[in-house]
Design an enzyme around this catalytic site. Structure first.
Site, PDB file in Angstrom:
ATOM      1  CG  ASP A  43      -1.831   1.205   1.269  1.00  0.00           C
ATOM      2  OD1 ASP A  43      -2.920   1.121   0.674  1.00  0.00           O
ATOM      3  OD2 ASP A  43      -1.457   2.237   1.879  1.00  0.00           O
ATOM      4  CE1 TYR A  48      -0.270   7.779   3.258  1.00  0.00           C
ATOM      5  CE2 TYR A  48       0.137   5.601   2.345  1.00  0.00           C
ATOM      6  CZ  TYR A  48      -0.668   6.460   3.053  1.00  0.00           C
ATOM      7  OH  TYR A  48      -1.855   6.011   3.559  1.00  0.00           O
ATOM      8  CE  LYS A  73      -4.206   4.498   0.821  1.00  0.00           C
ATOM      9  NZ  LYS A  73      -2.753   4.256   0.866  1.00  0.00           N
ATOM     10  CG  HIS A 106      -5.368   9.444   0.766  1.00  0.00           C
ATOM     11  ND1 HIS A 106      -4.014   9.524   0.571  1.00  0.00           N
ATOM     12  CD2 HIS A 106      -5.501   8.813   1.958  1.00  0.00           C
ATOM     13  CE1 HIS A 106      -3.357   8.978   1.587  1.00  0.00           C
ATOM     14  NE2 HIS A 106      -4.256   8.542   2.436  1.00  0.00           N
TER      15      HIS A 106
END
Length: 271
Positions: A43, A48, A73, A106
């Site tokens: 993931d 991120y 996402k 997200h």
């Protein structure tokens, strides 16, 4: 590895999360350790800054791309139609992959109507750049609206879900609608790590309390989980959960840590 079947697709129930790490080197080492420990569900997210590290780790591994289930996402700023298309191409470039298995909105915060975002995500599915689409941090009502406005099935809702953060209404809905509930922060237990019931159950199985917390999730229908760590020992330990099972009584006792379980969900889980 245990799998969850969603819309006819087998998804590894235990995945590896990549949020919250500081550098590309740390992220890449962590993903390499996860792949080495047997994780096949990875993931990541545009937010991120870990997509490049995931791609580099996969390239360095002996794991074939088709063995992996990779999720990314969209950030809040990439919700408009063209931004969805362009940013997903950028994500694929960073990952070094021709497609992602799952693309998520997200969060439900809207600066663009979800319908516009979903239309673009459906185009990416039609083009073969995205296999499945889903949402993250959506309520039951928001998930229902996404289902109603998408041609492609809503494959998952990724939410915080753990021993101490129950979402019984959402899980019940997901079970009914064939939507995967992907549990993030499964080990965010705080003081409850010292819970006597949890410690006793862990001791009875010769496992850590964190391993019991993960197994509790994996034994629930339509649930996958994505613990994260940059510590290779913890990564390995978190994956060592497929050699024991919790009894129905232990499952019920663990539900009590977060406030219990309602009759509807208990029936669906078989408790």
């Amino acid at each position: 590895m245990r799998h969850v079947t969603v819309d006819g697709v087998d998804v590894p129930a235990l995945g590896f999360g990549t949020a919250g790490m500081d550098t590309d080197e740390e992220r890449q080492r962590a993903v390499e350790a996860a792949l080495g420990a047997g994780y096949r569900h990875i993931d990541t997210a545009q937010m991120y800054d870990s997509e490049s590290a995931v791609g580099a780790a996969v390239d360095e591994s002996d794991v074939a791309r088709e063995e992996l289930f990779v999720t990314t996402k969209l950030t809040r700023d990439n919700r408009a139609y063209e931004a969805v298309i362009d940013s997903t191409h950028d994500s694929l470039d960073r990952l070094g992959m021709e497609y992602v298995d799952l693309l998520l909105i997200h969060s439900p915060d809207q600066n663009v109507p979800h319908e516009e975002t979903l239309d673009a995500m459906n185009e990416l599915v039609d083009e073969g750049l995205v296999e499945h689409i889903g949402v993250s941090n959506f309520s039951v009502e928001e998930t229902r609206n996404a289902i109603d406005h998408s041609t492609a099935p809503i494959f998952t809702n990724q939410v915080e879900y753990s021993l101490t953060t129950h979402q019984p209404d959402l899980l019940s809905f997901c079970i009914d609608e064939d939507v995967l509930l992907t549990a993030y922060s499964p080990l965010k237990l705080g003081a409850d790590l010292e819970d006597e019931e949890l410690a006793a159950i862990a001791e009875a199985h010769g496992k850590t309390v964190r391993q019991v917390a993960i197994q509790w999730l994996l034994q629930q229908p339509m649930v996958a989980t994505i613990p994260r760590s940059s510590n290779p020992d913890h990564i390995e330990q978190n994956s060592a959960v497929f050699d024991f099972e919790l009894s129905d009584e232990e499952m019920r006792r663990l539900f009590e840590i977060g406030g219990g379980i309602n009759d509807d969900l208990a029936t669906k889980i078989g408790l």
